[in-house]
Design an enzyme around this catalytic site. Sequence first.
Site, short mmCIF file in Angstrom:
data_model
loop_
_atom_site.label_atom_id
_atom_site.label_comp_id
_atom_site.label_asym_id
_atom_site.label_seq_id
_atom_site.Cartn_x
_atom_site.Cartn_y
_atom_site.Cartn_z
N ASP A 129 26.63 39.03 43.59
CA ASP A 129 28.01 38.55 43.43
C ASP A 129 28.68 39.21 42.22
O ASP A 129 29.86 39.52 42.25
CB ASP A 129 28.02 37.03 43.26
N CYS A 130 27.90 39.38 41.15
CA CYS A 130 28.49 39.97 39.94
C CYS A 130 28.46 41.49 39.95
O CYS A 130 29.22 42.14 39.24
CB CYS A 130 27.81 39.41 38.69
N TYR A 131 27.54 42.08 40.74
CA TYR A 131 27.44 43.56 40.87
C TYR A 131 27.48 43.91 42.34
O TYR A 131 26.43 44.14 42.97
CB TYR A 131 26.16 44.07 40.22
#
Lengths: 390, 135
Positions: A129-131
């Site tokens: 989700d963050c990368y």
Amino acid sequence: MSKSWEEINARIASGEAVVLTAEEFGALAADEGIKTAARKVDVVTTGTFGPMCSSGVVLNFGHSDPPIRMAKITLNDVEAYGGLAAVDTYLGVTQPSSVRGIEYGGAHVIEDLLRGRAVRLRASSPGTDCYPRTEIDTWVRLADLNQAYFFNPRNAYQNYAVAVNSTDRALHTYMGTLLPRLGNATYSSAGALSPLLNDPLYRTIGIGSRVFVAGAPGFVAWQGTQHNPDQPRDEHGVPVASAGTLAVIADLKQASAEYFAAATFTGYGTSAFVGVGVPIPVLDEDLAATLALGDADLQATVIDYGVPRRSRPSVGRVTYAQLRSGWIEIEGKKVQTGPISSLPKARAIAAELKRWVAEERFTLTPPIQRLPQPGEASIHTLEIRTEEAV
Amino acid sequence: MPRKRFDLTFPPRQATKAITYHLVKDFDLVPNILRAAIQPGQEGRMLLELTGRKEDFEAGIAFLEAEGITVSPAASDIRLDEETCVLCGLCTAVCKPHALELAFEEGVLHFDKDKCVYCEACVIACPRRAITLSF
């Protein structure tokens, strides 16, 4: 006679320090005696330029948009470690290319970066989700990277074996091609110029020491891996086998391909010639005595690499002067010798470091912590055992 | 007796003729083939060292030329890339005829091509891949 670190650093800072290379210091001591040489000289510089397999670089690439947490990473098809933070990696010099094998490895990538060449970076990731990015394929140069620094776990070995081969076939080793039936002998030390042979008991070289690494100013970060101060020593306290080692750190962006060179040993693998130099303050006559030792005083142990075991047998001891003469005698046989570590480059490093100290006022740092002394370290072997046997 | 090295170029049709036999039998020369790349139907090359008397040399070379072989003095076929070389000296450890010598004081690697036997040991040993053979 003794001098303090502060006095010597004050003389460096004011441009008055007398600085000689270890070879020059040996010649001066031979002419005028150790006492006079110790009084006259403030700093002695050392240098070595041999293959040092335990070397590599920490790199940070910066973030792409959208960003990626790189899990599988290659640089010019050479794998780099993907087990750090998103865009950090460690590239070791011995890692071979998946396409070109040992003819191009991590060391060659580092040399290409030092020469300003663009390197193909490819990475993949499961995506998070963050990368969210899962693939990247791009080109990077050294100047584009945020941080790029050497972290070499084992450099500047204090002495090393002389390699011979008693078997009936040629052996391809990290000591080069060893010809059958004692057909040749190879050796890998800068001898009189070698950093740790000049300070055999690690009085001035320790954690925090400012050093020369591949043309960049750097530091001794830790004891090197397999640091073994308990090897046999001669009457001067100098080890006659591979003993102490240094872990060093230095900025790749300040380094130069003049003092770092990728290497391929046929039938063995990829490695790198790394230039390492250490300036040693002439604190007293005891230290001056070991700084003055020359190739005729320094000995190495001849090891038979034909025995494919952890403990290979010794077949004698020779001096570096004998090795440099082009031949040695082993078991009554005249054996041709050849070096692996470049003496001309070691001299260039000691001379460049002398210029740093004398002209650029490169001051010295006393060890923040000493390296393990004789009796303070232990070398473990790896036993093959089951969980139950532990 | 004098010893000389020659670079022989064979036209495609001559590449199968046993010239060394004739050099020995008819001209009393001692041939030593240092390198050869000879295949039927293709232009071939041979680096040949000959030992013999002066008059036999001249007759032997005339024979080779009459056979359509181009004979020229051997050029240096081993090349050292000085930009790439780091003067480690590992090549000198495997050079049995001592054609390669590292002069420590001058910091120069000397190559004596007359001593070289083109065994290629140095080509394989050089960790910088700085030594190449041209054929």
